[in-house]
Design an enzyme around this catalytic site. Sequence first.
Site, PDB file in Angstrom:
ATOM      1  N   HIS A 448       0.808  -1.237   0.000  1.00 41.29           N
ATOM      2  CA  HIS A 448       0.000   0.000   0.000  1.00 41.29           C
ATOM      3  C   HIS A 448       0.835   1.280   0.000  1.00 41.29           C
ATOM      4  O   HIS A 448       0.439   2.262   0.621  1.00 41.29           O
ATOM      5  CB  HIS A 448      -0.947   0.048   1.210  1.00 41.29           C
ATOM      6  N   HIS A 449       1.974   1.280  -0.699  1.00 42.11           N
ATOM      7  CA  HIS A 449       2.815   2.484  -0.645  1.00 42.11           C
ATOM      8  C   HIS A 449       3.130   3.059  -2.022  1.00 42.11           C
ATOM      9  O   HIS A 449       4.302   3.345  -2.322  1.00 42.11           O
ATOM     10  CB  HIS A 449       4.146   2.163   0.063  1.00 42.11           C
TER      11      HIS A 449
END
Length: 507
Positions: A448-449
Amino acid sequence: MPAPIDTLILGAGSAGCILANRLSRDPAHRVTLVEAGGFPTDPDVFAPAMWPLIQGRSYDWDYETVPQPGTAGRVHRWARGRMIGGSSGLHAMFHLRGHPADFDAWVAATGDAGWSYEALLPHFRATESYAEETALHGTGGEMPVMIPEAETHPAVRSFIRGWQELGLPRLPDHNGREVIGTAPNSLTIRDGRRVTTGTAFLAPVLGRPNLRVITGAEVHRLRFAGRRVRGVEIRTTAGDSVLEAGEVILALGAIADPLLLMRSGVGDPAVLAAAGVPCRVARPELGQNLHDHMLAAGVVYRARQNIAPSRLQHSESLAYQSARGLDVHTGAPDLVVGCVVAPSVSEAFAMPAPGETYTLLFGVTHPTSRGALAITGPELRDAPRIDPRYLHTEHDRRMFRLALERARAVGESAAMRAWNGGELLPGADVSSPAALDAFIARAAITHHHPVATCAMGAADTSVVAPDLRARDFDNLAIVDASVIPAIPCGPIHAAVMAIAEKYAAQL
Ligand code: FAD
């Protein structure tokens, strides 16, 4: 008397809430913050253990990648917060600044020593509040950072001891000058509740007369007059309107910033033409350079004893390490292995039973695969084409294989013996490089980055200059995860907060 400055901040996420707080400190600065979502009302947002379960709800933009050849043709769902607090309302609450060497890459990209770790340190400290003030930890910022010890799950304590047995140092936490080592995760939790940037930075200043917050307002397009952004087209339940712009700061995040600019006619002329958008400014770099961390989920073990639920956020400890060996304790890490006290698998596998299994996640801290994103049509509702090109490079595949080996090493350590009831996934027969690659391709999920779609840089081709001003416009800045030129070793929220803090401090 000087004229008041009017600033529109688009996006009340991790960066946007900090910007609104800092800019409106000056009563002469009139600030309007515009956000598609609202103040979160779902109590699950604030319950740390619920974080993996709240994705896909109404306050998640819930993007999708295109099928990824590197991950067995799978489509990956990308959660992004659509609420005051943005993705800090969905994230896993792990707070890690990164290794100082990570920021050397930012200095190299920008030619600006202001992006070094040492120069950023006051900005990290300004946002954070630890229990104790130390040379590296601040207590004066709004975002609480807890370092759990007593609350840590007994299986995670064994995991930490397992790494020590294998030679990794036990760190007090991961926010010292060295990151290689093992420790419980530092968490942005206070009194058992998630703290979003909305709670920490925006809520306390909502009464300021010079700060206006518009919720439920989707930003559709920017209008330009020459090199100036002249207006911002928004849509609310009351209809469409145009906000007049003095200064404009984009803080819509690494996905939505480039999409908004493309809908407004900025970007690669071929992409814009294919989407039916007239090109106003050719900026081919916009939306390029997209990269993200992945974790493979994972090496799953049957538990020899019941695994009680986590009192924190499940993945309670990530151990960072060098590819050169577990005896290398300095420098930026290459690999990460985390302990989740629950089953954790990608959608390609059947979910094992909770209480009876635990998972060692593993991943690569500095992936070299680079992708791109683009609009496919002129409207906000036209689904973007998101292609991170996951596991495209042999570097990433090789590092992933090594990370799996390390996960198995700690899984088989003496300290984990009390828990280890045998490897369920990938299974002992999965050992050749080809078999490992095939498992990893099916097991890898986003960490999720996503970053770098409006990367800052010294070159004229970069979307923003080192001071975060957009190169093509006189009254536009971009301040959020999209400007990160190269991903730091760990989760990026602390870095996003420091970027916002630094930008506000330089005004
Ligand atoms: P965001 O916080 O996403 O803010 C963007 C804001 O803009 C949102 O509020 C959004 O609604 C708004 N917006 C977007 N488009 C529009 C539009 N058209 N009109 C109006 N408003 C709009 N990082 C960590 O450090 N630790 C973790 O443990 C961690 N775990 C994560 C787990 C998940 C599930 C997710 C999703 C992220 C995680 N991250 C973690 C990453 C981190 O949360 C993000 O990188 C960071 O929050 C990004 O901040 P931002 O300001 O760039 O964007």
